[in-house]
Design a protein around this motif. Sequence first.
Motif: not given
Lengths: 340, 147, 317
Positions: C52-58, C210-216, C262-265, C273-276
């Motif tokens: 567990y650290n600050n790189l755990c981005q999901n 690719c819809y990674a934003c959606r899936e995340a 959370c910014g996961a997208c 790509i910026r979305m937030t």
Amino acid sequence: MNYILSRNDIPKVLEMWSKTHQVFAPQKYSNFSAFLPYEGKAEQLCLEYPHNTRYPPKALFLPQSEELLSYTKDGQASEPALDAKPKLIFGIHACDTRAMTLLDTVFDAKDYQDPFWKARRESTAIITLGCDEPCSTCFCTTVEGGPFNRQGADIIMTDIGESFHLEALTPKGENLCKDLPYASAAEDRKVSNVQEKATSDMPKAFDTEGLKTALDANFDSSYWEEVQRSCLGCGVCTFLCPTCFCFDIADEAARSKRYRNWDTCMFSVYSREASGHNPRPSRKERTRQRLMHKYSYWVDQIGKIGCTGCGRCVRYCPVGLDIRAMLREAGKLPVEVIHA
Amino acid sequence: MSANQPNIVLFQCQWCLYAKTDQDWVENSLPENMHLVKTSCTGRINPLFVLNAIQGGAEGVMISGCKPEICHFKEGNIGARRQLSAFQKLLTHIGFDRSRIRFVWMDLQDTGRIQKELATFEKDLVDLGQSAVLVTRKPGFEGGMHD
Amino acid sequence: MTDLEMKLKAEAKRLLDEHLVDVFIGFRKENAPLHPQPAFFTNSDQLDDFVYNNLCQNNLAKFLTRYPHETKIGMIVRGCENRSVNHLIVERQHPRENIIMIGVPCTGIYDWRKITQRCGEEISDVELSPGKITVKTSKNQFEFESKELLHVSCARCSQPNPISADLVIGEPVEPKDPARAKRQVETFGGMTAKARYEWFTHESERCIRCYACREACPMCYCAECFVDHGAPRWTESMVSKAGMQTWHIIRAFHQTGRCVDCGACERACPMDIRMTYITEKLNTDMENEYQFICGMDDKTQPPFAAFTMDDKTRFVA
Ligand code: SF4
Ligand code: SF4
Ligand code: SF4
Ligand code: SF4
């Protein structure tokens, strides 16, 4: 023959090539790089970028969305003109060049030729830039390639400090080099040192010996259940992959046009049939498909692995799934399971 | 359409025009630059409809529904207002001119209002001039593809 | 292994050993640099490579909706994840009684892109220490202050502390700079309409769908997304302007009142790509107009579901 292209001369030479070719080179795109038409902006070039372009150069031959035909209400259809104007790709890495030759076996096969692909391929010359400092995510030597692999290249280019050394491999390549000075014997020697060192420095990422057998034997293994857990089922690994070629054809009625769009086996809609039935109903089947296709089905079909070790999928997967680690694990699975 | 006759898409709840004459006019006599999309309730107007209209070249979108408390489905318009006004703000945020989306909430007393509202809207759109924001599917005006 | 990691791991072990949970969702050590992997522990033997650290981005709440309601899920939650879980409970995606949240006051997630960009060289190793990060590349070594590397959502986070976790490990932390969210929305809104549309166009046109934003995103759990609909088809299938813009507008809009910033997208997007900047606008609108902040409890319905006749005062024209 071997030639020399000094660093300072690059803009001039690209300018010269631009007179006869549309030149594509890795250039700054947002915060990363992509193959873009060279428009005389030498400061945009990303030849030193620590990794491959993020967007894969396969898009130059198989655009993500491409018009196949347009039609009218009274039943007339017409195909767009083939793209046969001379093109040049400058500074593409060996893994990506090799990927084109793998894709040729799909789009330019004996019994089927895709005219759009073929026209673009035939009108394009490729200048490969070998990697003297492969990245931590690269594994080309594991999968039958290498940082200086020549497959598909018209010229192979090596960074020897002040200048680049160009070895022309085809008549197309020779023709491009005709105005460049020849390389000296000392320069040639430098090249083999750089090339050999880079190639031997690459660690083996996993064992390919027996890998296909292990994969085939474990089609029904619970291992795939493990793999799919963190996978998001997005299109990152496959869209960025230089060898993934799946597409979907869609009629856009509002435009009266038919398009071909990249598609990916990681999406559930990819395999969903008209009836609603999906033969790959969960991520388990889908993650398995990606690995099996590259490491087993390609081997069945053309005797080669369908991955060139470019490392894009490793680097950009949002959940850090690493194809190398997956294959290492898969390789260890017991082979007799299925025969029991 | 000429610059004086901007394309307008009218999304209309099928219950909001009480006077038969108004409904007849909307259904049969709309000027050529105005396009009617009748829905079962304003609650049925998916913001995607609005976006599609704009992308396809509508210079303005009018949404006509019932005033609060007289919705045929009791509160369809209440929910719709929350969504559609938030959507209007979202489009504004990314550079779209909010005055190109107009709401008209009507009731029994409003006989003859729809004609007037459309005429004013048309005039205001003419004053605004043509827009290219979000217009990405208009024939002959297609958004290119990056390749 | 840090003290915090040790305590989290011990807690995960306890929950698994005592059969209080069927699965514990956390992270495990990465294979690829900068990307620890979400991990699903069903047995305490598997905890060896727990990290567990600050790189755990999901955002781990993403995985909640993958399990049947009966599954007892233990998971690590930071401030935003806690709120995502709360909101998923509001949307009846998992019963509260079958979730055990182990809270961690969050010092923020590092944006891996910022790290690679600042270094500009191939990264070989990363060392994390409180408030600092040391990155080794092939030729150099770089030191960064943690605040330079925070993801934009984390830099403006108002709720870094878990608010309804069953157990919190670690001392509460101060919110970073919550006013920044409103400031950013206002600054963006203060630009001309033309500049805003140009910005939006520039961001959306890099999209490769690719819809990674959606899936995340934890809130994107629809069985069928609007872009995947065959009939009716809601938008163009190509990477055309229309298709890409529709995706960016409607994806964001579907998060209205459901996004926890959370910014996961953004972190998942392969095209940077910026979305937030869009979702934050929706969040501030929901807060200003309806005093609603997503996920502050697990009961309150979001504004689009909570309309009442009182709204009649809001009708104009
Ligand atoms: S990029 Fe990663 S998360 Fe996305 S589909 Fe591929 S393996 Fe799964
Ligand atoms: S599978 Fe991964 S490493 Fe192999 S060619 Fe594709 S993106 Fe590159
Ligand atoms: S839209 Fe993005 S920021 Fe909002 S909850 Fe989803 S992943 Fe998080
Ligand atoms: S993750 Fe990025 S590239 Fe992929 S669909 Fe979302 S915005 Fe587009």
